[in-house]
Scaffold this active site. Structure first.
Site, PDB file in Angstrom:
ATOM      1  N   GLU A  65      -7.474  -4.016  10.501  1.00 27.39           N
ATOM      2  CA  GLU A  65      -6.862  -3.403   9.309  1.00 27.39           C
ATOM      3  C   GLU A  65      -7.876  -3.423   8.158  1.00 27.39           C
ATOM      4  O   GLU A  65      -8.778  -4.258   8.133  1.00 27.39           O
ATOM      5  CB  GLU A  65      -5.590  -4.221   8.988  1.00 27.39           C
ATOM      6  N   ASP A  66      -7.701  -2.503   7.209  1.00 21.02           N
ATOM      7  CA  ASP A  66      -8.627  -2.463   6.080  1.00 21.02           C
ATOM      8  C   ASP A  66      -8.316  -3.511   5.024  1.00 21.02           C
ATOM      9  O   ASP A  66      -9.185  -4.242   4.574  1.00 21.02           O
ATOM     10  CB  ASP A  66      -8.653  -1.065   5.439  1.00 21.02           C
ATOM     11  N   ASP A  83      -2.527  -6.276   1.165  1.00 21.45           N
ATOM     12  CA  ASP A  83      -2.217  -6.286  -0.264  1.00 21.45           C
ATOM     13  C   ASP A  83      -1.031  -7.232  -0.464  1.00 21.45           C
ATOM     14  O   ASP A  83      -1.195  -8.434  -0.573  1.00 21.45           O
ATOM     15  CB  ASP A  83      -1.936  -4.843  -0.692  1.00 21.45           C
ATOM     16  N   PHE A 101      -7.438  -1.954  -7.561  1.00 24.14           N
ATOM     17  CA  PHE A 101      -7.333  -0.903  -6.551  1.00 24.14           C
ATOM     18  C   PHE A 101      -8.742  -0.492  -6.135  1.00 24.14           C
ATOM     19  O   PHE A 101      -9.539  -0.057  -6.964  1.00 24.14           O
ATOM     20  CB  PHE A 101      -6.532   0.292  -7.052  1.00 24.14           C
ATOM     21  N   ARG A 115     -12.633   8.339   0.995  1.00 23.04           N
ATOM     22  CA  ARG A 115     -12.933   7.767   2.316  1.00 23.04           C
ATOM     23  C   ARG A 115     -14.400   8.011   2.660  1.00 23.04           C
ATOM     24  O   ARG A 115     -14.978   7.295   3.465  1.00 23.04           O
ATOM     25  CB  ARG A 115     -12.036   8.399   3.392  1.00 23.04           C
TER      26      ARG A 115
HETATM   27  P1  IMP Z   1       0.658  -4.142   1.831  1.00 27.18           P
HETATM   28  O1  IMP Z   1       1.854  -3.824   2.677  1.00 27.18           O
HETATM   29  O2  IMP Z   1       1.050  -4.286   0.386  1.00 27.18           O
HETATM   30  O3  IMP Z   1      -0.131  -5.319   2.311  1.00 27.18           O
HETATM   31  O4  IMP Z   1      -0.242  -2.858   1.834  1.00 27.18           O
HETATM   32  C1  IMP Z   1      -1.184  -2.584   2.802  1.00 27.18           C
HETATM   33  C2  IMP Z   1      -1.629  -1.144   2.755  1.00 27.18           C
HETATM   34  O5  IMP Z   1      -1.637  -0.602   1.420  1.00 27.18           O
HETATM   35  C3  IMP Z   1      -3.067  -1.042   3.233  1.00 27.18           C
HETATM   36  O6  IMP Z   1      -3.130  -0.874   4.630  1.00 27.18           O
HETATM   37  C4  IMP Z   1      -3.592   0.150   2.470  1.00 27.18           C
HETATM   38  O7  IMP Z   1      -3.291   1.334   3.189  1.00 27.18           O
HETATM   39  C5  IMP Z   1      -2.800   0.174   1.184  1.00 27.18           C
HETATM   40  N1  IMP Z   1      -3.559  -0.447   0.063  1.00 27.18           N
HETATM   41  C6  IMP Z   1      -3.243  -1.568  -0.594  1.00 27.18           C
HETATM   42  N2  IMP Z   1      -4.137  -1.847  -1.552  1.00 27.18           N
HETATM   43  C7  IMP Z   1      -5.070  -0.863  -1.497  1.00 27.18           C
HETATM   44  C8  IMP Z   1      -6.279  -0.601  -2.248  1.00 27.18           C
HETATM   45  O8  IMP Z   1      -6.699  -1.345  -3.150  1.00 27.18           O
HETATM   46  N3  IMP Z   1      -6.946   0.525  -1.901  1.00 27.18           N
HETATM   47  C9  IMP Z   1      -6.539   1.372  -0.911  1.00 27.18           C
HETATM   48  N4  IMP Z   1      -5.435   1.145  -0.177  1.00 27.18           N
HETATM   49  C10 IMP Z   1      -4.691   0.035  -0.482  1.00 27.18           C
END
Ligand code: IMP
Length: 222
Positions: free
Chosen positions: A133-134, A137, A186, A199
């Site tokens: 995963e990238d 958050d 972000f 991207r």
């Molecule tokens: P979570 O469910 O809040 O952990 O969100 C995870 C997803 O939100 C990641 O897989 C990303 O697709 C997106 N995301 C959260 N923060 C960022 C960011 O800073 N930049 C780009 N995508 C983000």
């Protein structure tokens, strides 16, 4: 014991984009370069080594979470296959699969998720799965994905995330392998997007207000 990730402190402001190469079309849209591409490569090389040592010679299914995870996935897999070629006495048979997550809520990552694309998740039964995963958050997406995966009875599931964000409201979820812990900002680049832009940027950068405005989703779009 050393932390098993690199912590980028809140006070750190990264590098000026004049010190590195950034596509002309994004020059006005970035605050700074938080993690240059070369550092991502070096950290990923170490994560690959840690994974390789943990897995020993059991087969591993690397599961790429699209779209944001694709660059980390390809670089991590490159480094794992290099270890496979060069190590000699141990090698890890690798399978790859891809999934895309669709969130039911537009801009709120706490929404329900649905898995789309990839092979049938039934093919994960009995496998050692490494989710790639990238960014984590809030952690809600990963918690839901892990719950879905476990329904398909893999032998084991581990998670490698290049980034974990330090943010209020986090579930506290920590992946098994983490590249960098970053401030609550972000970030874009290295396949992380803002409304599908950025991207095609190599470095992980902080987007500025002008960039957010310029690439804001048109009202009423999904
Ligand atoms: P979570 O469910 O809040 O952990 O969100 C995870 C997803 O939100 C990641 O897989 C990303 O697709 C997106 N995301 C959260 N923060 C960022 C960011 O800073 N930049 C780009 N995508 C983000």
């Amino acid at each position: 014991m050393a932390q098993d990730y690199i912590k980028i402190p809140d006070a750190y402001h990264g590098y000026a984009q004049t010190h590195f190469c950034v596509p002309k079309h994004y020059e006005e849209d970035l605050e700074n370069i938080l993690i240059p591409w070369g550092l991502i490569q070096d950290r990923t090389e170490r994560l690959a080594r840690d994974i390789f040592q943990d897995v020993k010679d059991e087969p591993l299914t690397a599961l790429c979470v699209l779209k944001g995870g694709y660059r980390f996935f390809t670089d991590l897999l490159d480094k794992l296959t290099t270890l496979n070629r060069s190590h000699g006495s141990v090698s890890v048979p690798l399978y790859v699969d891809f999934i895309r997550l669709k969130s039911y809520e537009n801009d709120d990552s706490t929404g329900d998720i649905q898995v789309i694309g990839g092979d049938s998740m039934n093919s994960l039964r009995g496998r050692n799965v490494l989710v790639v995963e990238d960014i984590i958050d809030t952690g809600h997406t990963m918690a839901k994905l892990l719950a879905i995966l476990r329904q398909h009875q893999p032998k084991s599931v581990k998670v490698a995330s290049l980034l974990v964000k330090r943010r209020p409201g986090s579930t506290g979820y920590r992946p098994d392998y983490c590249g960098f812990e970053i401030p609550n900002l972000f970030v874009v680049g290295y396949a992380l997007d803002y409304n599908e832009y950025f991207r095609d940027l190599n470095h992980i950068c902080v987007i500025n207000e002008a960039g957010k405005k310029k690439y804001a989703a048109p009202k009423g779009s999904d």
